[in-house]
Scaffold this motif. Sequence first.
Motif, PDB file in Angstrom:
ATOM      1  N   ARG A  97      -4.142  -1.260  -8.505  1.00  0.00           N
ATOM      2  CA  ARG A  97      -4.334  -1.366  -7.061  1.00  0.00           C
ATOM      3  C   ARG A  97      -5.605  -0.639  -6.661  1.00  0.00           C
ATOM      4  NH1 ARG A  97       0.059  -0.376  -3.524  1.00  0.00           N
ATOM      5  NH2 ARG A  97      -0.756   1.733  -3.393  1.00  0.00           N
ATOM      6  N   ARG A 135      -5.127   0.352   6.009  1.00  0.00           N
ATOM      7  CA  ARG A 135      -5.513   0.315   4.596  1.00  0.00           C
ATOM      8  C   ARG A 135      -5.557  -1.135   4.114  1.00  0.00           C
ATOM      9  NH1 ARG A 135      -1.942   4.951   3.951  1.00  0.00           N
ATOM     10  NH2 ARG A 135      -3.132   6.788   3.357  1.00  0.00           N
ATOM     11  N   VAL A 147      -7.100   0.716  -3.368  1.00  0.00           N
ATOM     12  CA  VAL A 147      -6.700   1.028  -1.994  1.00  0.00           C
ATOM     13  C   VAL A 147      -7.939   1.477  -1.231  1.00  0.00           C
ATOM     14  CG1 VAL A 147      -5.171   2.402  -0.528  1.00  0.00           C
ATOM     15  CG2 VAL A 147      -4.424   1.721  -2.824  1.00  0.00           C
ATOM     16  N   VAL A 155      -5.396  -3.313   0.481  1.00  0.00           N
ATOM     17  CA  VAL A 155      -4.966  -3.151  -0.899  1.00  0.00           C
ATOM     18  C   VAL A 155      -5.264  -4.425  -1.671  1.00  0.00           C
ATOM     19  CG1 VAL A 155      -3.046  -2.632  -2.451  1.00  0.00           C
ATOM     20  CG2 VAL A 155      -3.130  -1.577  -0.183  1.00  0.00           C
ATOM     21  N   ALA A 164       0.826  -1.200   0.000  1.00  0.00           N
ATOM     22  CA  ALA A 164       0.000   0.000   0.000  1.00  0.00           C
ATOM     23  C   ALA A 164       0.858   1.245   0.000  1.00  0.00           C
ATOM     24  CB  ALA A 164      -0.910   0.005   1.229  1.00  0.00           C
ATOM     25  N   TYR A 181     -12.159   4.906  -0.954  1.00  0.00           N
ATOM     26  CA  TYR A 181     -11.267   4.046  -1.726  1.00  0.00           C
ATOM     27  C   TYR A 181     -10.714   4.823  -2.918  1.00  0.00           C
ATOM     28  CZ  TYR A 181     -15.170   3.587  -4.990  1.00  0.00           C
ATOM     29  OH  TYR A 181     -16.176   3.852  -5.872  1.00  0.00           O
TER      30      TYR A 181
END
Length: 462
Positions: A431, A343, A433, A345, A294, A421
């Motif tokens: 990605r 977070r 996140v 990911v 992340a 997000y």
Amino acid sequence: MRGVNTMLGQLCDSRATRFWRNLILSSAVLLLLGSGVAWGADQANKMLSVAMNSAATNPTVTIKTAEPVGYRYTVYDSFEPTRVVVDFPGMEVSDIAETISVNKGGIKEIRAVGFDLSSGKLARVEIILAKTTEYQVNLDGKEFRIAFATTGNAAKAPTVVSKKNKAAVKTAGAQNTNVLKNIKVSPGRAILESSGNIGKYQYFALSNPPRLVVDIYGLRPAFKERSFSTVDGFKKIRVGTYNDKTRLVFDASGKTLPEHLVEGHKQDILISWGGDVKSAPKVAAKAAPKPVAAKPVGKKSQVAAQKPAPVVAAKKPAAKASPAKATKPIAVESIDFISEEGRSVVAIALSGAAKISAPVVDKGNLVRFDIVNASITRALRRTIDASAFPSAVTSVTPYTVKDGDHQNVRIAVDLKGPSVYALEQDGDTVRLVVEDGAYAEPIAPAVSQVEVVAPKASQDTG
């Protein structure tokens, strides 16, 4: 005169009666209409039929619904028995037979079942297969179709091998015998030896606890050991196997990772750490893949969970990262889930840069986005269950959908609730996140402590 007054009184009474009668009737009609609207708004979609399409060239299951399904579905593979599962949130399935016998075209039977969950109704269709088979999903209004490949045309499925590289096709069988044959450990160094050439690998660092992760794709360990002791910065190397890779986790002996260097060679990977790392030659700088851990989410890349997230190219312009003229399908090579430091990911490694659609947020906090003109192996078409993590993510499900003349790989991320997000793309890495927010907080212990004041001892005055 008295007769005239009587007639006027009757006329007024009749007018008043009609007024109140009309008012009551109008109110009743409005009440019924309001109830009907409210009832219709809460009514779930309904599955009308599930059957084999006899007119289709390939074995095709057609599901008809009262209203278009849109994005509200999830498709994934399952085993024991081998089957394809389709979930329709917010759909009723009461009038469909629970089991439909087929025994044709590699399909044994079809099962339909409904669930009453706390989040609402859920309809599930399970297609039981004789063996694993490629399939395509196609939506046409109120018809949902799943077409399965037959034995004769299964070879026509998209492949990531270039037509120009014929030698790669001939040696594909030989590459499957390549293994990770040994791990040589010495103070400040570990050598990962393979029996052949090493293709793709990636590495990234994680914290809480601090560790270094090295993924080697296409290789399985030839040894039985799953743990190796190390010193001088890392205390242990743990080995784990997946369908498409071998993962090695280097656990740090302290609160921080030691200085380290990962160097890729033709038939081995060298990981070194300690005081000599800074002066070590970086011979594998070009071969080292980008980390997928992340990254900090900037203010511009954050979006509310109920709004589409922009695709953010971290280092390259979006035009270069999303070539519209690409004709060869991009392959999804890995899907990883990482939860750390508040977070979550979802990291997706691709065989090249691809066009990524903007996320669509569906009811129930389901975020979906497409990797356009892409393919994914059956080994990767599995649901990642993240419900036990201190994360805002419940699950991650990849599956394929038909989009005109090409196939997309759709990623469905089910969230536990509204969350911030961001969808990011950096070349061949995508990605999602997600800020975990309150879901990252540890669960409070069930046992609570209550302070009780002891009574004072009585004193005799006599």
